[in-house]
Scaffold this motif. Structure first.
Motif, PDB file in Angstrom:
ATOM      1  N   THR A   1       0.848  -1.186   0.000  1.00 33.12           N
ATOM      2  CA  THR A   1       0.000   0.000   0.000  1.00 33.12           C
ATOM      3  C   THR A   1       0.882   1.234   0.000  1.00 33.12           C
ATOM      4  O   THR A   1       1.803   1.341   0.818  1.00 33.12           O
ATOM      5  CB  THR A   1      -0.925   0.026   1.230  1.00 33.12           C
ATOM      6  N   VAL A   2       0.625   2.150  -0.922  1.00 34.20           N
ATOM      7  CA  VAL A   2       1.360   3.409  -1.003  1.00 34.20           C
ATOM      8  C   VAL A   2       0.423   4.532  -0.588  1.00 34.20           C
ATOM      9  O   VAL A   2      -0.701   4.637  -1.093  1.00 34.20           O
ATOM     10  CB  VAL A   2       1.884   3.663  -2.432  1.00 34.20           C
ATOM     11  N   LEU A   3       0.903   5.375   0.340  1.00 36.58           N
ATOM     12  CA  LEU A   3       0.084   6.470   0.844  1.00 36.58           C
ATOM     13  C   LEU A   3       0.769   7.802   0.561  1.00 36.58           C
ATOM     14  O   LEU A   3       2.001   7.896   0.616  1.00 36.58           O
ATOM     15  CB  LEU A   3      -0.135   6.359   2.352  1.00 36.58           C
ATOM     16  N   ASP A   4      -0.020   8.829   0.302  1.00 34.90           N
ATOM     17  CA  ASP A   4       0.524  10.168   0.145  1.00 34.90           C
ATOM     18  C   ASP A   4      -0.560  11.175   0.495  1.00 34.90           C
ATOM     19  O   ASP A   4      -1.725  10.982   0.129  1.00 34.90           O
ATOM     20  CB  ASP A   4       1.008  10.402  -1.287  1.00 34.90           C
ATOM     21  N   ARG A   5      -0.156  12.224   1.168  1.00 38.32           N
ATOM     22  CA  ARG A   5      -1.135  13.261   1.514  1.00 38.32           C
ATOM     23  C   ARG A   5      -1.546  14.064   0.283  1.00 38.32           C
ATOM     24  O   ARG A   5      -2.560  14.758   0.298  1.00 38.32           O
ATOM     25  CB  ARG A   5      -0.571  14.198   2.572  1.00 38.32           C
ATOM     26  N   GLU A   6      -0.743  13.980  -0.795  1.00 40.51           N
ATOM     27  CA  GLU A   6      -1.094  14.612  -2.065  1.00 40.51           C
ATOM     28  C   GLU A   6      -1.437  13.521  -3.082  1.00 40.51           C
ATOM     29  O   GLU A   6      -1.729  12.390  -2.714  1.00 40.51           O
ATOM     30  CB  GLU A   6       0.063  15.461  -2.574  1.00 40.51           C
ATOM     31  N   LEU A   7      -1.381  13.877  -4.361  1.00 39.13           N
ATOM     32  CA  LEU A   7      -1.574  12.895  -5.415  1.00 39.13           C
ATOM     33  C   LEU A   7      -0.246  12.241  -5.760  1.00 39.13           C
ATOM     34  O   LEU A   7       0.825  12.714  -5.376  1.00 39.13           O
ATOM     35  CB  LEU A   7      -2.155  13.565  -6.661  1.00 39.13           C
ATOM     36  N   VAL A   8      -0.292  11.145  -6.489  1.00 39.87           N
ATOM     37  CA  VAL A   8       0.925  10.512  -6.981  1.00 39.87           C
ATOM     38  C   VAL A   8       1.741  11.536  -7.768  1.00 39.87           C
ATOM     39  O   VAL A   8       1.194  12.311  -8.568  1.00 39.87           O
ATOM     40  CB  VAL A   8       0.582   9.305  -7.886  1.00 39.87           C
ATOM     41  N   ALA A   9       3.049  11.547  -7.514  1.00 45.07           N
ATOM     42  CA  ALA A   9       3.992  12.425  -8.227  1.00 45.07           C
ATOM     43  C   ALA A   9       3.810  13.893  -7.879  1.00 45.07           C
ATOM     44  O   ALA A   9       4.178  14.770  -8.648  1.00 45.07           O
ATOM     45  CB  ALA A   9       3.933  12.223  -9.733  1.00 45.07           C
ATOM     46  N   GLY A  10       3.252  14.185  -6.712  1.00 40.52           N
ATOM     47  CA  GLY A  10       3.225  15.559  -6.237  1.00 40.52           C
ATOM     48  C   GLY A  10       4.557  15.907  -5.603  1.00 40.52           C
ATOM     49  O   GLY A  10       5.552  15.215  -5.762  1.00 40.52           O
ATOM     50  N   GLY A  11       4.596  17.002  -4.886  1.00 42.01           N
ATOM     51  CA  GLY A  11       5.803  17.361  -4.149  1.00 42.01           C
ATOM     52  C   GLY A  11       6.999  17.607  -5.051  1.00 42.01           C
ATOM     53  O   GLY A  11       6.897  18.143  -6.157  1.00 42.01           O
ATOM     54  N   ALA A  12       8.186  17.169  -4.590  1.00 40.92           N
ATOM     55  CA  ALA A  12       9.422  17.427  -5.316  1.00 40.92           C
ATOM     56  C   ALA A  12       9.446  16.729  -6.671  1.00 40.92           C
ATOM     57  O   ALA A  12      10.046  17.232  -7.627  1.00 40.92           O
ATOM     58  CB  ALA A  12      10.620  16.988  -4.477  1.00 40.92           C
TER      59      ALA A  12
ATOM     60  N   VAL B   1       9.625  13.542 -14.982  1.00 38.11           N
ATOM     61  CA  VAL B   1       9.605  12.629 -13.826  1.00 38.11           C
ATOM     62  C   VAL B   1       8.185  12.391 -13.338  1.00 38.11           C
ATOM     63  O   VAL B   1       7.817  11.264 -12.978  1.00 38.11           O
ATOM     64  CB  VAL B   1      10.492  13.169 -12.697  1.00 38.11           C
ATOM     65  N   ALA B   2       7.390  13.437 -13.308  1.00 38.11           N
ATOM     66  CA  ALA B   2       6.009  13.262 -12.844  1.00 38.11           C
ATOM     67  C   ALA B   2       5.238  12.332 -13.774  1.00 38.11           C
ATOM     68  O   ALA B   2       4.512  11.442 -13.313  1.00 38.11           O
ATOM     69  CB  ALA B   2       5.314  14.617 -12.749  1.00 38.11           C
ATOM     70  N   ALA B   3       5.408  12.502 -15.086  1.00 35.31           N
ATOM     71  CA  ALA B   3       4.686  11.651 -16.036  1.00 35.31           C
ATOM     72  C   ALA B   3       5.145  10.202 -15.942  1.00 35.31           C
ATOM     73  O   ALA B   3       4.325   9.271 -15.992  1.00 35.31           O
ATOM     74  CB  ALA B   3       4.868  12.179 -17.462  1.00 35.31           C
ATOM     75  N   VAL B   4       6.457   9.980 -15.811  1.00 35.01           N
ATOM     76  CA  VAL B   4       6.965   8.611 -15.658  1.00 35.01           C
ATOM     77  C   VAL B   4       6.401   7.987 -14.394  1.00 35.01           C
ATOM     78  O   VAL B   4       5.936   6.836 -14.393  1.00 35.01           O
ATOM     79  CB  VAL B   4       8.508   8.616 -15.631  1.00 35.01           C
ATOM     80  N   THR B   5       6.428   8.734 -13.295  1.00 40.19           N
ATOM     81  CA  THR B   5       5.939   8.208 -12.017  1.00 40.19           C
ATOM     82  C   THR B   5       4.454   7.877 -12.090  1.00 40.19           C
ATOM     83  O   THR B   5       4.007   6.817 -11.622  1.00 40.19           O
ATOM     84  CB  THR B   5       6.209   9.233 -10.897  1.00 40.19           C
ATOM     85  N   GLN B   6       3.671   8.766 -12.678  1.00 38.72           N
ATOM     86  CA  GLN B   6       2.236   8.520 -12.787  1.00 38.72           C
ATOM     87  C   GLN B   6       1.937   7.315 -13.671  1.00 38.72           C
ATOM     88  O   GLN B   6       1.042   6.518 -13.363  1.00 38.72           O
ATOM     89  CB  GLN B   6       1.544   9.769 -13.326  1.00 38.72           C
ATOM     90  N   THR B   7       2.701   7.159 -14.748  1.00 35.31           N
ATOM     91  CA  THR B   7       2.499   6.013 -15.633  1.00 35.31           C
ATOM     92  C   THR B   7       2.818   4.705 -14.914  1.00 35.31           C
ATOM     93  O   THR B   7       2.052   3.727 -14.995  1.00 35.31           O
ATOM     94  CB  THR B   7       3.370   6.149 -16.889  1.00 35.31           C
ATOM     95  N   LEU B   8       3.944   4.669 -14.195  1.00 35.77           N
ATOM     96  CA  LEU B   8       4.317   3.455 -13.473  1.00 35.77           C
ATOM     97  C   LEU B   8       3.314   3.140 -12.367  1.00 35.77           C
ATOM     98  O   LEU B   8       2.971   1.979 -12.132  1.00 35.77           O
ATOM     99  CB  LEU B   8       5.732   3.590 -12.913  1.00 35.77           C
ATOM    100  N   ALA B   9       2.822   4.189 -11.696  1.00 35.03           N
ATOM    101  CA  ALA B   9       1.822   3.969 -10.648  1.00 35.03           C
ATOM    102  C   ALA B   9       0.534   3.399 -11.241  1.00 35.03           C
ATOM    103  O   ALA B   9      -0.076   2.484 -10.659  1.00 35.03           O
ATOM    104  CB  ALA B   9       1.545   5.273  -9.905  1.00 35.03           C
ATOM    105  N   ALA B  10       0.123   3.928 -12.385  1.00 36.82           N
ATOM    106  CA  ALA B  10      -1.097   3.417 -13.019  1.00 36.82           C
ATOM    107  C   ALA B  10      -0.959   1.938 -13.355  1.00 36.82           C
ATOM    108  O   ALA B  10      -1.908   1.152 -13.193  1.00 36.82           O
ATOM    109  CB  ALA B  10      -1.408   4.231 -14.279  1.00 36.82           C
TER     110      ALA B  10
END
Length: 366
Positions: free
Chosen positions: A33-44, A145-154
């Motif tokens: 389980t992955v948790l984040d207070r924002e959306l995937v690939a938010g923050g830095a 980086v955000a797009a790669v991260t979001q794609t891998l998360a999906a």
């Protein structure tokens, strides 16, 4: 409401997402389980320049850079649709710095001294000042980086649960594992947990747990130069200043990042854009190499990252039983070193492995 999982990963940036990816690669039946207070690939991760060059300030970081380079290259070859782009690379440094330069860069970089073309390099023109030289090298690439991260998360979602917009408000450990108190009012029990919060190291839920690591948070400043890059333009690295110019082809402009020395800042209160002081600091570097750019950096992005005072990222158990692990403090190299950080985290968790292989905590990988 109480829930359970095998491994909880706190932080859905590029590091946390790759940790989840490597966990299920190591054990397809693991409950993650992955948790984040924002959306995937938010923050830095959302603001990262996404530049990878094959170097490291120490032998340990060079080994991590080599591992990460193999990972990203393999992923780019297997997934040509991902926004991972190879780049030419030129490194400019004082001649007196050459021994350190060659030690810092991986053999795979194949550094070779190369005169710059007449008129210099784009976008400046960038030229070599007196007493310096230029080297070209291989193995450079950049990513959205955000797009790669979001794609891998999906792609992970059929096997990994993502809880976005869910803050972790408390972390306690005991003989039955790690308990995470959630901002939704619920509790998540995990056999193992990984804290990968990026620069948010001082959150009340884990401030005391991380304090012994001595991690500090520093601003990162990257300025935008509104000049469209050409298809064959490459990255220009200013080795002595630890700065670089990156052709941001996907966005249609150049990015200039220099080393800002504003430490011990709060990522929740840092203004997202540059100040007059940032512009002046950037101009001081650019005047040496590309005077024509010194007054063309009026916009950009400001964010933060966590730094290990000893240098290099940290992957450390936070409890004697190893159930709770910290992964991060990448010092502005979160994307560049994320695969190696993820690999080291999974290797550490796999030493005893109750959370990864407890059948009662598995999810159906299909």
């Amino acid at each position: 409401m109480s829930d359970s999982t095998g491994v909880a990963v706190v932080g859905a940036g590029v590091i946390g997402t790759l940790i989840a990816r490597e966990l299920v690669a190591a054990d397809p039946g693991a409950a993650v389980t992955v948790l984040d207070r924002e959306l995937v690939a938010g923050g830095a991760t959302r603001r990262s320049a996404g530049l990878h060059f094959p170097r490291g300030a120490s032998a340990a970081v060079r080994a991590m850079a080599a591992e990460s380079q193999r990972y990203w290259a393999g992923l780019a070859a297997a997934r040509p649709g991902l926004p991972l782009r190879s780049l030419p690379m030129t490194v400019i440094a004082d001649r007196a710095s050459e021994p350190g330069l060659r030690e810092a860069y991986l053999p795979e970089a194949g550094l070779r001294e190369t005169p710059l073309p007449d008129g210099g390099l784009p976008p400046g023109p960038v030229t070599v000042p007196t007493g310096a030289a230029a080297w070209t090298g291989d193995g450079c690439q950049y990513a959205d980086v955000a797009a790669v991260t979001q794609t891998l998360a999906a792609e992970l979602r059929p096997r990994v649960r993502f809880l976005e917009g869910v803050a972790v408000t408390g972390v306690t450990t005991g003989p039955d594992g790690v308990r995470l108190a959630l901002g939704t009012g619920g509790t998540l029990r995990a056999a193992r947990a990984v804290l990968a919060p990026g620069p948010w190291i001082a959150q009340p839920a884990w401030r005391e747990l991380l304090a012994p690591l001595g991690i500090r948070v520093k601003k990162i400043v990257a300025l935008h130069i509104e000049s469209p890059p050409e298809e064959d333009d490459g990255a220009v690295v200013f080795h002595d200043e630890d700065a670089f110019l990156l052709p941001y082809r996907d966005r249609g402009h150049w990015l200039f990042s220099y080393t800002c020395q504003e430490w011990d800042v709060d990522p929740d209160t840092v203004e997202p854009g540059p100040t007059a002081a940032h512009l002046a600091q950037a101009a001081a570097v650019l005047r040496r190499y590309a005077p024509g750019l010194a007054d063309r950096t009026g916009s950009g992005r400001v964010f933060c990252d966590a730094y290990n005072p000893a240098g290099g990222p940290l992957v450390r158990p936070l409890t004697d039983d190893g159930r709770l692990v910290f992964a991060g403090a990448a010092g502005g190299s979160g994307y560049r070193l994320a695969p190696a950080i993820a690999g080291e985290t999974v290797r550490l968790l796999a030493k005893d492995d109750p959370g990864l292989r407890d059948p009662s905590l598995r999810r159906d990988p299909t």
